[in-house]
Write a protein that holds these residues in place. Structure first.
Motif, short mmCIF file in Angstrom:
data_model
loop_
_atom_site.label_atom_id
_atom_site.label_comp_id
_atom_site.label_asym_id
_atom_site.label_seq_id
_atom_site.Cartn_x
_atom_site.Cartn_y
_atom_site.Cartn_z
N LYS A 319 0.89 -1.28 0.02
CA LYS A 319 0.08 -0.10 0.06
C LYS A 319 0.83 1.26 -0.03
CE LYS A 319 -3.83 -1.89 2.54
NZ LYS A 319 -4.28 -1.72 4.08
N ILE A 341 0.20 -2.13 -4.77
CA ILE A 341 -1.36 -2.90 -4.63
C ILE A 341 -2.03 -2.55 -5.85
CG2 ILE A 341 -2.63 -1.02 -3.43
CD1 ILE A 341 -2.55 -4.00 -1.96
N ARG A 347 -0.96 -8.10 -6.54
CA ARG A 347 -2.05 -8.90 -5.76
C ARG A 347 -2.14 -10.20 -6.12
NH1 ARG A 347 -7.10 -5.54 -5.67
NH2 ARG A 347 -6.54 -3.61 -5.17
N ALA A 560 -17.88 -5.37 3.84
CA ALA A 560 -16.66 -5.60 3.05
C ALA A 560 -16.07 -6.92 3.43
CB ALA A 560 -15.90 -4.31 3.34
N ALA A 564 -14.70 -9.73 0.56
CA ALA A 564 -13.48 -10.22 0.61
C ALA A 564 -13.15 -11.55 0.73
CB ALA A 564 -12.57 -9.53 1.84
N GLN B 596 -10.89 -6.77 -7.91
CA GLN B 596 -12.07 -6.31 -7.60
C GLN B 596 -11.97 -5.88 -6.05
OE1 GLN B 596 -15.07 -9.74 -7.34
NE2 GLN B 596 -13.52 -11.27 -6.90
N LEU B 597 -11.08 -6.32 -5.34
CA LEU B 597 -11.09 -5.82 -4.02
C LEU B 597 -10.62 -4.43 -3.92
CD1 LEU B 597 -10.12 -8.96 -1.68
CD2 LEU B 597 -12.15 -7.37 -1.60
N ASP B 598 -11.23 -3.62 -2.89
CA ASP B 598 -10.22 -2.30 -2.62
C ASP B 598 -9.24 -2.80 -1.78
OD1 ASP B 598 -11.93 -0.72 -4.10
OD2 ASP B 598 -13.28 -0.08 -2.31
N ALA B 599 -8.04 -1.89 -1.95
CA ALA B 599 -6.83 -2.15 -1.14
C ALA B 599 -7.27 -2.23 0.49
CB ALA B 599 -5.99 -1.20 -1.43
N GLN B 600 -8.29 -1.33 0.76
CA GLN B 600 -8.44 -1.21 2.22
C GLN B 600 -9.24 -2.55 2.69
OE1 GLN B 600 -9.84 0.91 0.07
NE2 GLN B 600 -11.75 1.78 0.84
N ASP B 601 -9.88 -3.33 1.72
CA ASP B 601 -10.79 -4.50 2.30
C ASP B 601 -10.07 -5.83 2.11
OD1 ASP B 601 -12.60 -2.59 2.61
OD2 ASP B 601 -13.75 -3.04 0.72
#
Lengths: 606, 606
Positions: A319, A341, A347, A560, A564, B596-601
């Motif tokens: 990040k 990221i 990823r 969320a 995930a 598909q996932l947001d970094a924060q998730d």
């Protein structure tokens, strides 16, 4: 350097939402006190202790290592104080029976504890971890007197324990053990011999160390049927719960190792040391095997822990660190470059770590319920029950230990890759996780031995394939119920196919083995890896179904989190599960391609 | 501890029997002196030097490491003397032009040398290895004066060189370089900045060290188009071939690393250091890329070397160490147990090492012929020829570097597994090979960067798939000629299928990339690994055909050698090649499962 954060949300997802531990605990005698709020409080406190006390010592312990001076081993700075806190917190007795001073909670609670502490600082957690092995042995095979003498201080953590099996000439093949036990007039024995690779063989954390030692009586039968088990304490008990005279057991040297440097790996010299027989004469190996499955599950945690830890650190770095632009267009246009990221290949590495950490955790928690029943059977003296659950667990154990530790090692290596060149530098801590994790594929039986145990012993010898039939039935029964699931249907179909394939592969190997015994060893590794990938797929499908349903039913407090879970399940099925097919192809290939070469024709140098 | 034995039989098999180097060398100007008996003498002498001088320093160098005292770096005991012998032997100039004091032999001879020395002692070989990078840069881009001043002492080995690229904020993304170069009245520049991860940045092996440094001129364009290349010597040349005044470049600290501890990895501080521009202003990165392919092939050797070394050590151990009985019956009934080598799973590990070592060596030697032509083009000033061969080599380079170093790392880890718990102990040396090899997947561009270079740049951007079409045509043309081969037919059919599949995969990825750019990064690693497994299959098939024919035609002087080749080819096709299909499946899966996932998730801790 980032530090460990206990993944409590994921742990609670598994125990409460996927595996319904509250109901499971309600079915156990030892579960009486494991009410949801007690469990919650314990997890929170254990997480705090792991994060605040153990995690900060992880890197410094590696730098400093252990020292042997004047015959005594000292642990790295801070270990003594941390152990003191561990002992004061009553952590050692968490799953031990109340009559020896434990808290009497289910075995699985001990596993959750070991996971958190072991992930924060594996080398530290080995000291109390080895003790548990000694405690289990004495609990199951010791006399009343032995239990009274040793179990209370061990449960308190005032004393520690070890398992002394390996000798220079043998590790796996314990039939070669040479250490001798001479009977004495007073019923005790004089133990003489050298043991190597003894974790926690000596250290400064406790006032006494209780060695459980494999040795041979005079005139014992050759091989594995002539091995007996002995208790050999560092200091002889004084009969009042304290310690008396020093015994003839000393640490000859410390091994210099690739990793787990804060864990003392000792050469132990027994020189006419006073010991006492534990269990029947010449049945030492059987006594050892009684709890081998639980000990190996303890090691399987070392597959999950490093994947989790390395993932946490790599994710933070991905990040923050900026390099190049994302292929689909700038993501942080105001910055000199995009975060790592945003690169799909980064990823891929992170999600591989996540899939192994969380999928492996699910495999552990699923199996831990069997361990709870097995232990309860033992404590109740219901050997039939204990054996039934031991059999179920026995099938999963080599998969957990063999597959998860290899995956944990892969995940730890991916963590280094995410860091690039910085991953190779010690200060970032990523390479330490690799070094510390490699041992998990070696001790408590190498990956190769786990594979042979699974295919040769648990599948072919003991159950003629029945273990696979039983477990795949469990998978396909579950999957059949999901084929009408609006979202999870593709996972369910895939699992039904894989369950069938697992059986077909087993049958084909069994048929081949009738004529060609080598196929068992030749196919073992591929069979175990295939088994691991399919078992983990089952876990990811189960987690996905729970997540879909929570989202479907609305009001999910952590949307969320569930998304995930589903995304990671998709990733696992699409990008990791295909490896199972490579193993399927490889395992059926003829043994000839392995066995045809003479040993002397395998290299032509000079 | 077993020591390195130069695998001369296998090397000669490849250069004489598979790739016909004598004919190849006859087609080269630089091949004039590379007659079969000269080549033979050089290989023998290089093997002797590697075995007797370099190999004994491998383990001690790791134990001791490098030291920085009073601003000077010293190498481990014995390194200085070994380097002296290296220099006296004229090894540094083996493939350098005669006009600067080299022996003018083909580039591939240098690669054979690097392989042997690097396998015996990789950390040592990095000192002269980095020099070669500096020599190539000066040769290709330096002025006549720069060549006169620097190339002679570098070729003699009296001076050494480095490549100073990486800075704290950037490694891969060199557009972020901040080091400044201020023009001076005399035409020189003052260089100021910090470079990290500088291999051989300082040491005590040579009287001078010549740094090739990436830096920015004032008002240079931002990003990669504003980087220039400078020569910055540790001591300013005195104009008579010796050294004069100390320059403003110092080693600030040594990195503490996972491995290659005998190789000094330096933080280099440039503080108004005097430098000279090399090549045109702002075209520094282009100049670097001119020889990037050869530098990366140099690193690819580190995939083959550890596989060979670890295999040699593990094979010895597997023959000596006894554990359990073979499943097909006692092999050494008079002994307490059978040797490890009789267990199929141990053979699986050993043959995996052998297949990667020998298959990787074949991939290197095949590509080295292209390097010979490319270098000859450069030296003749025939840039068209140089470019044509650089393109061919450019396609293979990321496969060699990316795939072979990952396979070398796997092989090194298998070596540890063969040793069991002993593999984890430093004295046996197996874990050192693992630690030393991990860096190969990181430096000169990580595995991920190689994959992106292959799929994104070499396949899609530069050739719109043409590079794959060209290379697979080479494979299928060869395979088509073998489909009537009495023995090799199955290999040929398999290769024809794989060549077609490789093209289909490429086309599908290119079509997807029109709408979804992320697919390039998402599929890159699987694409590279697939490419590697297929390329290695081609090599194994070629080696098998030669071996079959030698056996067929009778009178083969080393029948067992050829049989071993065929057995290993069978092993490779049956048990390792199936992995290619897992990569094929994975690479076509949707990018959605990664993006598909947001970094924060991606994590939910606490």
């Amino acid at each position: 350097m980032p530090t460990y954060k206990a993944p409590l949300r994921d742990m609670k997802f598994l125990i409460n939402e996927v595996f319904d531990y509250p109901k499971h605990y309600a079915s156990l005698k030892s579960g009486e006190n494991a009410t949801p709020d007690i469990v919650d409080a314990i997890l929170t406190e254990c997480g705090r202790f792991s994060e605040e006390v153990l995690s900060p010592l992880y890197q410094s312990g590696d730098e400093e290592g252990c020292k042997l001076e004047n015959g005594d081993v000292s642990t790295p700075k801070g270990y003594k104080e941390a152990y003191e806190q561990y002992m004061m917190g009553g952590w050692q007795g968490l799953s031990a029976p109340e009559e020896v001073g434990g808290q009497g909670l289910p075995a699985s609670m001990g596993l959750l504890k070991q996971e958190m502490m072991g992930t924060a600082n594996w080398p530290f957690s080995m000291y109390p971890g080895l003790s548990l092995g000694a405690m289990n042995t004495i609990q199951l095979h010791g006399s009343d007197e032995q239990r009274q003498t040793y179990l209370v201080p061990l449960t308190e953590g005032r004393w520690a324990g070890t398992m002394c099996l390996t000798e220079p000439q043998c590790g796996t093949d314990l039939g070669q053990v040479k250490t001798r036990a001479e009977p004495q007039a007073d019923g005790s024995y004089k133990i003489t011999g050298t043991k190597i690779f003894i974790s926690s063989g000596d250290h400064d954390l406790t006032e006494n160390i209780v060695h459980i030692v494999l040795a041979r009586l005079p005139d014992a039968p050759k091989g594995t049927k002539g091995i007996s088990l002995f208790i050999v304490p560092k200091f002889l008990p004084n009969g009042e719960g304290g310690v008396g005279q020093r015994n003839g057991v000393t640490c000859g040297s410390l091994e210099k190792k690739m990793g787990i440097k804060a864990s003392a790996t000792c050469v132990m010299n027994f020189d006419d040391a006073t010991g006492h027989l534990i269990g029947p004469e010449n049945e030492g190996l059987n006594c050892m095997f009684t709890f081998m499955n639980t000990a190996r599950i303890g090691t399987a945690i070392q597959g999950v822990g490093p994947a989790e830890l390395s993932y946490q650190w790599a994710l933070e770095y991905a990040k923050e660190r900026r390099s190049m632009r994302a292929l689909s267009g700038k993501k942080d246009p105001e910055q000199v470059a995009d975060s790592l990221i945003h690169h799909a290949d980064v990823r891929r590495m992170l999600l591989t770590q996540k899939a192994f950490a969380e999928g492996g955790r699910a495999m552990l928690y699923d199996a831990a319920r069997l361990a709870d029943h097995m232990v309860e059977g033992h404590l109740e003296g219901d050997e039939k029950k204990a054996e039934a659950y031991d059999d179920k667990l026995g099938f999963l154990t080599p998969i957990l230990k063999g597959f998860l530790t290899e995956m944990g090692y892969e995940a730890a290596n991916l963590g280094v890759q995410v860091f690039g060149g910085h991953g190779y530098i010690r200060e970032h801590g990523m390479e330490q996780i690799v070094r510390d994790t490699k041992i998990a594929t070696l001790y408590e039986g190498t990956t190769g031995i786990q594979a042979l145990d699974l295919l040769g012993r648990k599948v072919m010898l003991s159950t003629q394939g029945g273990a696979v039939r039983e477990f795949t039935l469990r998978i396909s029964n579950w999957a059949r119920r999901q084929v009408t699931h609006r979202k999870a249907r593709p996972f369910a179909w895939e699992l039904l196919k894989l369950a069938a394939q697992w059986n077909v592969l087993t049958v084909r190997l069994m048929l081949t083995a009738r004529k060609d015994r080598d196929i068992i060893s030749a196919a073992a590794n591929d069979f175990m890896m295939f088994s691991g990938y399919v078992t983990m797929a089952y876990m990811w499908a189960r987690m996905a179904v729970v997540a879909y349903d929570k989202l479907e039913n609305g009001g999910a407090e952590s949307e969320a989190f569930y998304r995930a879970k589903i995304a990671t399940a998709e990733f696992y099925f699409d990008r990791l599960l295909p490896r199972a097919q490579a193993h399927a192809t490889s395992m059926l290939s003829p043994t000839r391609n392995l066995m045809q070469l003479d040993a002397q024709d395998m290299a032509f140098t000079g």
